[in-house]
Scaffold this motif. Structure first.
Motif, PDB file in Angstrom:
ATOM      1  N   ILE A   6       0.862  -1.184   0.000  1.00 50.14           N
ATOM      2  CA  ILE A   6       0.000   0.000   0.000  1.00 50.14           C
ATOM      3  C   ILE A   6       0.894   1.227   0.000  1.00 50.14           C
ATOM      4  O   ILE A   6       1.773   1.369   0.856  1.00 50.14           O
ATOM      5  CB  ILE A   6      -0.924   0.036   1.234  1.00 50.14           C
ATOM      6  N   GLU A   7       0.672   2.098  -0.957  1.00 51.66           N
ATOM      7  CA  GLU A   7       1.438   3.358  -1.000  1.00 51.66           C
ATOM      8  C   GLU A   7       0.754   4.378  -0.092  1.00 51.66           C
ATOM      9  O   GLU A   7      -0.434   4.643  -0.226  1.00 51.66           O
ATOM     10  CB  GLU A   7       1.505   3.891  -2.431  1.00 51.66           C
ATOM     11  N   THR A   8       1.502   4.938   0.845  1.00 52.46           N
ATOM     12  CA  THR A   8       0.990   5.977   1.724  1.00 52.46           C
ATOM     13  C   THR A   8       1.852   7.219   1.552  1.00 52.46           C
ATOM     14  O   THR A   8       2.911   7.179   0.905  1.00 52.46           O
ATOM     15  CB  THR A   8       1.034   5.551   3.194  1.00 52.46           C
ATOM     16  N   GLU A   9       1.430   8.320   2.156  1.00 49.47           N
ATOM     17  CA  GLU A   9       2.219   9.547   2.041  1.00 49.47           C
ATOM     18  C   GLU A   9       3.540   9.438   2.788  1.00 49.47           C
ATOM     19  O   GLU A   9       4.461  10.219   2.549  1.00 49.47           O
ATOM     20  CB  GLU A   9       1.418  10.735   2.575  1.00 49.47           C
ATOM     21  N   LEU A  10       3.664   8.435   3.655  1.00 52.64           N
ATOM     22  CA  LEU A  10       4.914   8.230   4.385  1.00 52.64           C
ATOM     23  C   LEU A  10       5.863   7.292   3.652  1.00 52.64           C
ATOM     24  O   LEU A  10       7.074   7.320   3.897  1.00 52.64           O
ATOM     25  CB  LEU A  10       4.627   7.641   5.774  1.00 52.64           C
ATOM     26  N   GLY A  11       5.317   6.448   2.770  1.00 49.16           N
ATOM     27  CA  GLY A  11       6.116   5.457   2.070  1.00 49.16           C
ATOM     28  C   GLY A  11       5.314   4.183   1.867  1.00 49.16           C
ATOM     29  O   GLY A  11       4.162   4.079   2.289  1.00 49.16           O
ATOM     30  N   LYS A  12       5.925   3.201   1.226  1.00 52.59           N
ATOM     31  CA  LYS A  12       5.249   1.941   0.906  1.00 52.59           C
ATOM     32  C   LYS A  12       5.220   1.018   2.122  1.00 52.59           C
ATOM     33  O   LYS A  12       6.265   0.709   2.710  1.00 52.59           O
ATOM     34  CB  LYS A  12       5.958   1.234  -0.249  1.00 52.59           C
ATOM     35  N   ASP A  69      10.333  12.608   7.226  1.00 55.53           N
ATOM     36  CA  ASP A  69      10.388  12.369   8.660  1.00 55.53           C
ATOM     37  C   ASP A  69       8.987  12.036   9.172  1.00 55.53           C
ATOM     38  O   ASP A  69       7.988  12.579   8.682  1.00 55.53           O
ATOM     39  CB  ASP A  69      10.924  13.611   9.385  1.00 55.53           C
ATOM     40  N   TYR A  70       8.909  11.162  10.156  1.00 57.25           N
ATOM     41  CA  TYR A  70       7.617  10.712  10.668  1.00 57.25           C
ATOM     42  C   TYR A  70       7.795  10.210  12.092  1.00 57.25           C
ATOM     43  O   TYR A  70       8.919  10.058  12.585  1.00 57.25           O
ATOM     44  CB  TYR A  70       7.053   9.596   9.793  1.00 57.25           C
ATOM     45  N   THR A  71       6.664   9.960  12.774  1.00 57.96           N
ATOM     46  CA  THR A  71       6.687   9.373  14.108  1.00 57.96           C
ATOM     47  C   THR A  71       5.904   8.071  14.087  1.00 57.96           C
ATOM     48  O   THR A  71       5.202   7.767  13.114  1.00 57.96           O
ATOM     49  CB  THR A  71       6.052  10.314  15.152  1.00 57.96           C
ATOM     50  N   VAL A  72       6.006   7.308  15.161  1.00 55.60           N
ATOM     51  CA  VAL A  72       5.207   6.092  15.290  1.00 55.60           C
ATOM     52  C   VAL A  72       3.725   6.429  15.161  1.00 55.60           C
ATOM     53  O   VAL A  72       2.953   5.706  14.517  1.00 55.60           O
ATOM     54  CB  VAL A  72       5.491   5.402  16.645  1.00 55.60           C
ATOM     55  N   SER A  73       3.316   7.553  15.743  1.00 60.36           N
ATOM     56  CA  SER A  73       1.911   7.976  15.668  1.00 60.36           C
ATOM     57  C   SER A  73       1.469   8.175  14.229  1.00 60.36           C
ATOM     58  O   SER A  73       0.365   7.766  13.838  1.00 60.36           O
ATOM     59  CB  SER A  73       1.700   9.264  16.466  1.00 60.36           C
ATOM     60  N   ASP A  74       2.328   8.809  13.422  1.00 61.69           N
ATOM     61  CA  ASP A  74       2.003   9.019  11.999  1.00 61.69           C
ATOM     62  C   ASP A  74       1.816   7.681  11.283  1.00 61.69           C
ATOM     63  O   ASP A  74       0.862   7.483  10.521  1.00 61.69           O
ATOM     64  CB  ASP A  74       3.124   9.801  11.302  1.00 61.69           C
ATOM     65  N   GLU A  75       2.740   6.762  11.523  1.00 62.62           N
ATOM     66  CA  GLU A  75       2.671   5.460  10.854  1.00 62.62           C
ATOM     67  C   GLU A  75       1.485   4.648  11.361  1.00 62.62           C
ATOM     68  O   GLU A  75       0.804   3.966  10.583  1.00 62.62           O
ATOM     69  CB  GLU A  75       3.973   4.690  11.067  1.00 62.62           C
TER      70      GLU A  75
END
Length: 260
Positions: A6-12, A69-75
C-alpha cells in the motif's frame, strides 16, 4: 501467505494478510524481522477462519523507505486506515515489544477493537525510568545471549528449510536499508508523543500482557493493563521473544480474548 503493498504519504507499507473475521493484527518489535515470518507459527496455530494483518514498519522488512520524517503515531494512523478497510467485526491487536507503542497510538482509531494482547510491550517505565533491580541488571548483562536464544527457539519451531528461509529473508531485507534509513526509524520511535503523555489502555478493552517472571510487577502497574475484569498479566517464557518459545499457547490466548 498473501502479501500486498500500500502506498501511503509516508512510504510503501507491505503486509501479509488473510481477509477473514475476526481479524488479528500482529505488530512486530523493532528490527529487521518480517512480521509475517516472526508470527508465522502463531498464525498457523489460529483457526483457519481467523483473518490476520501483519505489516512491516517503514524502513524494515518488505516495506519501503520512508519518504519523509515521521513518528510512530504518523505510521500508526496509516496502519489503522488499512486495518479499517478490512471491515472486520472483531479486531484483536497482538503486539510485541515496540509494537505496543504502535498499538497505543492506533487503539482509538481502529473500528471494532475487541481486545489487546501484548508480548512484553515497551513500557514508558522501562525506557524513561527502568527499575534498578537485580533481575533487570542481570538480564541486561546477558543481552549478548539473546541472539543465541532466538536462534535456538527458531530451530525448535521451524523446520531446517523454514529456518534457512527466515534468516535469508531477514538478511536480504536488511540490505535494502542503509544507516540513514535505520536512523529515521529510530527517530520515529524516540520522537513519538507516547513518551510524554499518559495514555493507557481503556478500561473498556480487555488486555492480556505476556511476560517473563522478572517483569511481572512492571506490567501490573503499566499503561498496558486496564481495569477491565478480563485483564491480566500472564507469566510465560525465558526470552523477550516469547512468541518464538510458545506460539501455540499465545494463539490460545488470542482465541480466549476473542471469546470474551
Amino acid at each position: 501467505m498473501q502479501r500486498k503493498d500500500i502506498e501511503t504519504e509516508l512510504g510503501k507499507i507491505n503486509f501479509a494478510y488473510r481477509k477473514e473475521n475476526p481479524l488479528v493484527v500482529f505488530l512486530n518489535g523493532f528490527g529487521s524481522f518480517d512480521t509475517g515470518q516472526s508470527f508465522s507459527k502463531v498464525i498457523e496455530s489460529l483457526p483457519n477462519e481467523y483473518g490476520y494483518f501483519a505489516p512491516d514498519y517503514l524502513n524494515s522488512g518488505f516495506s519501503g523507505k520512508s519518504l519523509k520524517d515521521y513518528t510512530v503515531s504518523d505510521e500508526a494512523t496509516e496502519l489503522a486506515k488499512i486495518i479499517n478497510d478490512f471491515k472486520a467485526e472483531k479486531v484483536v491487536i497482538l503486539a510485541h515489544s515496540i509494537g505496543g507503542v504502535y498499538a497505543m497510538q492506533m487503539k482509538d482509531k481502529i473500528n471494532n477493537l475487541k481486545a489487546f494482547v501484548g508480548i512484553e510491550p515497551t513500557t514508558r517505565e522501562i525506557m524513561l525510568n527502568p527499575p534498578n533491580e537485580p533481575a533487570y541488571i542481570e538480564k541486561n548483562k546477558n543481552m549478548a545471549k539473546l541472539q543465541e536464544k532466538i536462534e535456538a527457539d527458531l530451530r525448535e519451531i521451524f523446520t531446517p528449510e523454514e529456518n534457512k528461509k527466515f534468516w535469508t529473508t531477514t538478511e536480504q531485507n536488511a540490505k535494502k536499508f542503509d544507516e540513514k534509513d535505520n536512523l529515521k526509524a529510530q527517530a520515529a520511535y524516540e520522537n513519538d508523543s507516547f513518551w510524554k503523555n499518559t495514555t493507557r489502555i481503556s478500561d473498556k478493552t480487555p488486555s492480556v500482557v505476556i511476560t517473563e517472571k522478572y517483569r511481572e510487577n512492571e506490567y501490573m502497574r503499566s499503561e498496558y493493563v486496564s481495569n477491565n475484569s478480563q485483564s491480566k498479566v500472564v507469566v510465560m517464557g525465558d526470552s523477550h521473544y516469547i512468541h518464538f518459545e510458545y506460539p501455540k499457547q499465545i494463539a490460545e490466548i488470542v482465541e480466549e480474548v476473542i471469546d470474551f
